[in-house]
Design a protein around this motif. Structure first.
Motif, short mmCIF file in Angstrom:
data_model
loop_
_atom_site.label_atom_id
_atom_site.label_comp_id
_atom_site.label_asym_id
_atom_site.label_seq_id
_atom_site.Cartn_x
_atom_site.Cartn_y
_atom_site.Cartn_z
N SER A 223 0.89 -1.25 0.12
CA SER A 223 -0.05 -0.09 0.06
C SER A 223 1.00 1.16 0.06
N PRO A 224 0.67 2.09 -1.02
CA PRO A 224 1.67 3.18 -1.20
C PRO A 224 1.53 4.38 0.05
N ASN A 225 2.69 4.78 0.53
CA ASN A 225 2.79 5.82 1.51
C ASN A 225 2.05 5.63 2.87
N THR A 226 1.86 4.57 3.17
CA THR A 226 1.04 4.21 4.39
C THR A 226 2.02 4.43 5.66
N ASP A 227 2.73 5.50 5.71
CA ASP A 227 3.87 5.58 6.99
C ASP A 227 2.79 5.40 8.30
N GLY A 228 3.71 4.70 9.41
CA GLY A 228 2.84 4.41 10.59
C GLY A 228 2.52 5.83 11.45
N ILE A 229 3.59 6.23 11.85
CA ILE A 229 3.44 7.54 12.77
C ILE A 229 4.51 8.56 12.19
N ASP A 230 3.96 9.59 11.87
CA ASP A 230 4.98 10.62 11.43
C ASP A 230 4.92 12.02 12.27
N PRO A 231 5.59 12.21 13.33
CA PRO A 231 5.71 13.26 14.10
C PRO A 231 6.14 14.37 13.34
N ASP A 232 5.66 15.66 13.07
CA ASP A 232 6.19 16.51 12.21
C ASP A 232 5.84 17.91 12.82
N SER A 233 7.14 18.53 12.71
CA SER A 233 7.19 19.85 13.25
C SER A 233 6.52 19.65 14.91
N SER A 234 6.90 19.03 15.54
CA SER A 234 6.29 18.75 16.95
C SER A 234 7.13 18.48 17.90
N SER A 235 6.94 18.73 19.20
CA SER A 235 7.72 18.42 20.21
C SER A 235 7.18 17.67 21.33
N ASN A 236 8.19 17.07 22.33
CA ASN A 236 7.59 16.21 23.35
C ASN A 236 6.52 15.35 22.94
N VAL A 237 7.11 14.34 21.79
CA VAL A 237 6.37 13.14 21.55
C VAL A 237 6.80 11.93 21.87
N ASP A 248 4.79 1.59 4.18
CA ASP A 248 6.05 2.48 3.96
C ASP A 248 6.94 2.68 5.44
N ASP A 249 7.57 3.92 5.85
CA ASP A 249 8.21 3.86 6.97
C ASP A 249 7.22 3.78 8.12
N LEU A 250 7.83 2.99 9.28
CA LEU A 250 6.99 2.81 10.40
C LEU A 250 6.75 3.91 11.10
N VAL A 251 7.89 4.44 11.70
CA VAL A 251 7.88 5.84 12.03
C VAL A 251 8.84 6.88 11.53
N ALA A 252 8.44 8.06 11.13
CA ALA A 252 9.15 9.06 10.43
C ALA A 252 9.16 10.53 11.06
N VAL A 253 10.21 10.97 11.32
CA VAL A 253 10.35 12.07 11.91
C VAL A 253 10.28 13.41 11.09
N LYS A 254 9.67 14.13 10.71
CA LYS A 254 9.62 15.24 9.75
C LYS A 254 9.32 16.64 10.50
#
Ligand code: NAG
Ligand code: NAG
Ligand code: NAG
Ligand code: NAG
Ligand code: NAG
Ligand code: NAG
Ligand code: NAG
Length: 444
Positions: A223-237, A248-254
């Motif tokens: 399945s295309p681009n089904t990243d698991g969890i993407d914390p994005d411009s976020s803090s204290n996660v 796709d990536d299981l966890v990707a920090v962006k």
């Protein structure tokens, strides 16, 4: 079991667990947990869990009522066993969305009436296509004190219709995430199964104080681009104790994309990722490739990966800008992996041709240690940028064994400075020539 009693039971279970193993680190303390005694059920708003009735009006009405009741301590929205088909809906502050055992909140496949929202300012456009983007199935903007939990009920995105539109090139706009929180604080997501997201599964963006634990995230490996969890411009996660198997990536920090992310300038910082198990044809734990706001102070530990593309993948590109600094990854086990560790400065496309080719990313202070891999086709590669070499890259106590029938394939490196101690197969000269015995205290 009544859900209030059940919640108390879980608290005690957690306490007992904590006492039994006091040295196990957890996300506790990042968000205050709340037990909400004021409850409404989706059935109070006409919700029908027959798998056929479309319950969009019921969910929107329930959330509207919770918002305007403003009960002290907030309100819990109970979803009983059954399949509740619905279009996308927003959450509100001070609410708990509670899925009973056997409860399924299932997305309709009505892609033509799916609401559109503005692109994220740090991306400047939809991630896939120019213009706006489809609203996430479950969405929250500007919220605080929200919990999504229960007894491992399921949030099902029925993403195949979206994946097919992607494959056929008929998408009009960027596909919806399954769950997205924007500009929100004090969010807990636990004890829920996420399934078949149209796009990324869980996307906290411009958020702080977010805990995601005891979740299961599932999507087919193709399945295309089904990243698991993407914390994005976020803090204290804090993300822990979860099983993730997606396409796709299981966890990707962006943290945003090229000139838009640089202008928005919101980093991801203070992210903890631990005790994650899973598999994917792409990366296990990733940073990037969208890192234009910077990614700092990331701790990743106790990760167990099998049948992977890349185990650990730090990725950025020219035009991204952004500082990637102080990333520690430790205690990773990986099995049947194409590439163990990849750190690269040439990954991912650009939003448009207005990016600044002189906006070079900076990557420094990266420690990867206590990694063991079996059946790893290639141990690793580290390719920095000629005009912005990666520095302070420390590899320590890493053993990545090849497949039995093949020789270990060597590391490949360029434009990197750092050190390597107890790494097998032997890493590239760029790292070994600067290594120091004992620790991996590396000159940068
Ligand atoms: C949420 O609850 C807190 C504490 O009970 C209250 O102060 C606040 O006004 C509530 N916020 C909203 C948006 O309802
Ligand atoms: C849900 O939130 C989005 C974005 O904040 C907003 O555009 C939309 O109107 C909201 N929808 C409802 C039904 O409240
Ligand atoms: C839900 O699943 C998680 C992860 O598998 C598990 O740790 C947890 O005990 C389960 N919770 C309930 C309430 O069944
Ligand atoms: C980005 O924000 C940081 C503080 O978070 C600040 O130090 C830096 O100067 C900002 N950069 C730009 C380009 O505005
Ligand atoms: C590096 O990040 C960790 C979190 O992973 C944090 O505890 C530590 O203080 C950071 N170090 C520096 C020098 O900021
Ligand atoms: C990794 O997880 C698998 C299940 O997916 C389990 O069988 C195995 O024992 C785990 N390995 C380690 C080293 O934790
Ligand atoms: C090396 O890493 C392994 C895990 O891969 C760990 O069990 C072991 O304790 C580490 N050795 C040292 C000296 O830290």
């Amino acid at each position: 079991m009544h859900r209030f009693v059940f919640a108390i039971f879980l608290c005690f279970a957690a306490l007992l667990n904590g006492e039994a193993s006091a040295d196990v680190k957890t996300c506790s303390g990042i968000v205050e947990t709340r037990v909400r005694t004021d409850e409404v059920s989706i059935t109070d708003f006409g919700g029908v869990g027959d798998g056929k009735t479309v319950n969009t009006a019921a969910f929107r009405e329930a959330v509207y009522r919770i918002e305007h009741l403003s009960r002290r301590g907030g309100t819990l929205l109970y979803v009983p066993p059954g399949v509740f088909l619905t279009g996308s809906f927003n959450l509100t502050s001070n609410m708990t969305l509670y899925l009973a055992r056997g409860a399924v909140i299932k997305a309709t496949q009505d892609t033509t009436n799916w609401p559109l929202i503005a692109p994220l300012p740090s991306y400047g456009r939809g991630r896939e296509l120019p213009g706006g983007r489809y609203m996430s199935f479950i969405h929250g903007d500007g919220l605080h004190d929200v919990i999504i939990t229960g007894e491992n009920g399921t949030i099902d995105g029925q993403g195949d219709i979206w994946w097919n539109m992607w494959r056929q090139g008929t998408l009009q706009f960027t596909r919806p995430n399954l769950v997205e929180f924007m500009n929100s604080q004090s969010i807990i997501i636990s004890n829920v199964v996420f399934k078949n997201s149209p796009f990324w599964n869980i996307h906290p963006v411009y958020c702080s104080n977010v805990v995601i634990h005891y979740v299961t995230i599932l999507a087919p490996s193709d399945s295309p681009n089904t990243d698991g969890i993407d914390p994005d411009s976020s803090s204290n996660v804090c993300i822990e104790d979860s099983y993730i198997s997606t396409g796709d990536d299981l966890v990707a920090v962006k943290s945003g994309w090229d000139e838009y992310g640089i202008a928005y300038n919101r980093s991801s910082t203070g992210i903890t990722i631990r005790r994650i198990t899973g598999s994917s044809p792409f990366a296990g734990i990733a940073v990037g490739s969208e890192t234009s706001g910077g990614v700092e102070n990331i701790l990743v530990e106790h990760i167990n990966l099998s049948n992977m593309g890349v185990g650990i993948h730090l990725k950025t590109n020219t035009g991204r800008g952004g500082l990637i600094k102080n990333i520690t990854v430790s205690d990773v086990y990986m099995e049947n992996v194409r590439k163990g560790i990849k750190i690269a400065g040439d990954v991912g496309g650009h939003p448009d041709d207005k990016y600044d080719p002189n906006a070079l990313p900076v990557m420094t202070d990266i420690t990867i240690r206590n990694v063991r891999g079996e059946r790893v086709l290639q141990a690793g590669s580290i390719h920095g940028l000629k005009d912005s070499p990666f520095s302070g890259v420390c590899l320590n106590n890493i053993s990545l064994a090849g497949r039995v029938e093949e020789r270990d394939t060597p590391w490949q490196c360029s434009n990197v400075r750092g050190g390597a101690v107890e790494v097998s197969p032997l890493p590239c000269a760029e790292l070994t020539s600067t290594s120091q015995s004992g620790a991996c205290s590396v000159p940068s």
